[in-house]
Enzyme design. Structure first.
Site, PDB file in Angstrom:
ATOM      1  N   SER A  21     -64.810   1.841 -49.580  1.00 22.66           N
ATOM      2  CA  SER A  21     -65.242   1.871 -50.978  1.00 22.66           C
ATOM      3  C   SER A  21     -66.295   2.939 -51.266  1.00 22.66           C
ATOM      4  O   SER A  21     -66.199   3.637 -52.276  1.00 22.66           O
ATOM      5  CB  SER A  21     -65.748   0.486 -51.402  1.00 22.66           C
ATOM      6  OG  SER A  21     -64.678  -0.427 -51.499  1.00 22.66           O
ATOM      7  N   LYS A  69     -66.054 -13.547 -52.639  1.00 23.10           N
ATOM      8  CA  LYS A  69     -65.433 -13.511 -53.968  1.00 23.10           C
ATOM      9  C   LYS A  69     -65.495 -14.847 -54.715  1.00 23.10           C
ATOM     10  O   LYS A  69     -65.788 -14.864 -55.916  1.00 23.10           O
ATOM     11  CB  LYS A  69     -63.991 -13.024 -53.860  1.00 23.10           C
ATOM     12  CG  LYS A  69     -63.892 -11.564 -53.414  1.00 23.10           C
ATOM     13  CD  LYS A  69     -62.450 -11.113 -53.275  1.00 23.10           C
ATOM     14  CE  LYS A  69     -62.380  -9.693 -52.723  1.00 23.10           C
ATOM     15  NZ  LYS A  69     -60.988  -9.200 -52.630  1.00 23.10           N
ATOM     16  N   ASN A  90     -64.241  -9.725 -57.822  1.00 24.62           N
ATOM     17  CA  ASN A  90     -64.485  -8.614 -56.890  1.00 24.62           C
ATOM     18  C   ASN A  90     -65.271  -7.470 -57.521  1.00 24.62           C
ATOM     19  O   ASN A  90     -65.572  -6.478 -56.853  1.00 24.62           O
ATOM     20  CB  ASN A  90     -63.165  -8.090 -56.312  1.00 24.62           C
ATOM     21  CG  ASN A  90     -62.428  -7.165 -57.263  1.00 24.62           C
ATOM     22  OD1 ASN A  90     -62.573  -7.255 -58.480  1.00 24.62           O
ATOM     23  ND2 ASN A  90     -61.621  -6.265 -56.720  1.00 24.62           N
ATOM     24  N   GLY A 132     -52.136 -15.676 -45.922  1.00 19.68           N
ATOM     25  CA  GLY A 132     -53.561 -15.832 -46.168  1.00 19.68           C
ATOM     26  C   GLY A 132     -53.802 -16.453 -47.536  1.00 19.68           C
ATOM     27  O   GLY A 132     -52.948 -16.366 -48.433  1.00 19.68           O
ATOM     28  N   ALA A 133     -54.967 -17.099 -47.682  1.00 25.85           N
ATOM     29  CA  ALA A 133     -55.255 -17.818 -48.927  1.00 25.85           C
ATOM     30  C   ALA A 133     -56.677 -17.561 -49.418  1.00 25.85           C
ATOM     31  O   ALA A 133     -57.296 -18.424 -50.022  1.00 25.85           O
ATOM     32  CB  ALA A 133     -55.032 -19.320 -48.720  1.00 25.85           C
ATOM     33  N   GLY A 134     -57.191 -16.348 -49.162  1.00 31.39           N
ATOM     34  CA  GLY A 134     -58.537 -16.001 -49.588  1.00 31.39           C
ATOM     35  C   GLY A 134     -58.570 -15.354 -50.964  1.00 31.39           C
ATOM     36  O   GLY A 134     -57.615 -15.457 -51.741  1.00 31.39           O
ATOM     37  N   GLY A 135     -59.678 -14.650 -51.247  1.00 32.55           N
ATOM     38  CA  GLY A 135     -59.870 -14.047 -52.564  1.00 32.55           C
ATOM     39  C   GLY A 135     -58.854 -12.978 -52.904  1.00 32.55           C
ATOM     40  O   GLY A 135     -58.402 -12.891 -54.054  1.00 32.55           O
ATOM     41  N   ALA A 136     -58.480 -12.145 -51.940  1.00 30.57           N
ATOM     42  CA  ALA A 136     -57.487 -11.100 -52.208  1.00 30.57           C
ATOM     43  C   ALA A 136     -56.135 -11.722 -52.550  1.00 30.57           C
ATOM     44  O   ALA A 136     -55.444 -11.278 -53.474  1.00 30.57           O
ATOM     45  CB  ALA A 136     -57.355 -10.175 -50.997  1.00 30.57           C
ATOM     46  N   THR A 158     -54.954 -22.851 -42.168  1.00 27.28           N
ATOM     47  CA  THR A 158     -55.439 -24.134 -42.673  1.00 27.28           C
ATOM     48  C   THR A 158     -54.587 -24.500 -43.882  1.00 27.28           C
ATOM     49  O   THR A 158     -54.772 -23.955 -44.974  1.00 27.28           O
ATOM     50  CB  THR A 158     -56.929 -24.051 -43.069  1.00 27.28           C
ATOM     51  OG1 THR A 158     -57.687 -23.555 -41.967  1.00 27.28           O
ATOM     52  CG2 THR A 158     -57.454 -25.414 -43.483  1.00 27.28           C
TER      53      THR A 158
END
Length: 289
Positions: A21, A69, A90, A132-136, A158
């Site tokens: 970034s 996030k 974000n 995956g199950a996160g912020g993204a 999970t």
């Protein structure tokens, strides 16, 4: 954070071992003639609230990456509709309203994904699998559902976390089917046969363990990797070998960063300057996939 003034802009996360970034944002600032600095600032989870307070007094805003996030979403005074739908922020901006500093939160992850898909002439996707199950993942899922995607699978180690995320979307998108599955080979194999898009939101170290699971012919399908690095990861290379049309996490970073830049500055982002800065740093393997 102690004993040092903060820059105008930054990205925060933990442990924040890898981020491009600053490269793209500083290139865009320079190209636009804006004399601000953008830095990477590691912020432990138990210091996020304290950082928000300090930043509100010294900064214009900042980007947010794993794992902050969801907490960033909670700490904002106002959020755009997209952040509200996915429950993750974000991009944070501070604005003075009637003499008081207010915190505004946005989510540009999903916008970045949709822009990358539109570059491939794909404005609609019928079905997708998220690893995956996160912020993204939340940002990407929200964008696809808003565009009309009818079936979403969320695979996570999970299962409860995947189910919680799925349920949060079911309340807002009743016409779509949203299912949670365990991140295990047999479950993923079945889903891969039917989905049009596979989106990896797991860091490369964890995603590499799924390399052998990706066995279906990818012709006519798209693989998107929100995870990124200086070189393509093992799962990315596997998908490419199987014939998937590829979207690199580097490309997603550029597009979501471009939207964030415009939120920060109020001016059109010089996207080519971002791309050129990254090409100098890591080459051009991620372009023209």
């Amino acid at each position: 954070m102690q004993g040092k003034g903060l820059p105008e802009l930054a990205v925060i996360g933990w442990p924040l071992k890898k981020t491009f970034s600053p490269i793209i944002q500083n290139a865009a600032l320079k190209s636009s003639g804006i004399e601000w600095k953008y830095e990477a600032i590691p912020v432990p989870p138990d210091e996020v609230d304290k950082f928000f307070l300090k930043a509100s007094k010294e900064m214009r805003g900042f980007n947010v990456t794993m794992p902050h996030k969801p907490r960033a979403y909670e700490l904002c005074d106002e959020r755009d509709n997209f952040a509200d739908v996915c429950g993750a922020v974000n991009t944070v901006v501070f604005r003075q309203i009637k003499g008081k500093i207010k915190i505004f939160g946005y989510n540009t992850d999903g916008l970045g994904l949709m822009r990358a898909l539109s570059e491939r002439k794909k404005k609609t996707i019928s079905s997708a699998l998220f690893l995956g199950a996160g912020g993204a993942a939340a940002g990407g899922i929200a964008a696809l559902l808003a565009s009309g995607t009818g079936q979403i699978y969320i695979a996570n180690r999970t299962l409860g976390k995947a189910e919680d995320l799925a349920e949060s979307f079911r309340r807002n998108f009743k016409a779509s089917k949203i299912a949670a599955i365990e991140l295990k080979g047999e479950h993923i194999l079945e889903v891969l046969k039917e989905v049009e898009l596979v989106v990896n939101c797991i860091p490369d170290e964890g995603a590499a363990s799924l390399e052998d699971v990706l066995t279906e012919d990818g012709k006519g399908k798209i693989f998107c990797d929100f995870s990124y690095g200086e070189k393509p990861g093992k799962l990315y290379l596997r998908a490419e070998k199987l014939g998937y049309r590829m979207i690199s996490g580097v490309e997603i970073l550029v597009w979501q960063g471009a939207y964030a830049f415009e939120i920060f500055t109020g001016v059109e982002c010089p996207v080519e300057s971002m791309k050129n800065a990254l090409k100098e740093e890591i080459g051009s393997w991620w372009l023209g996939c």
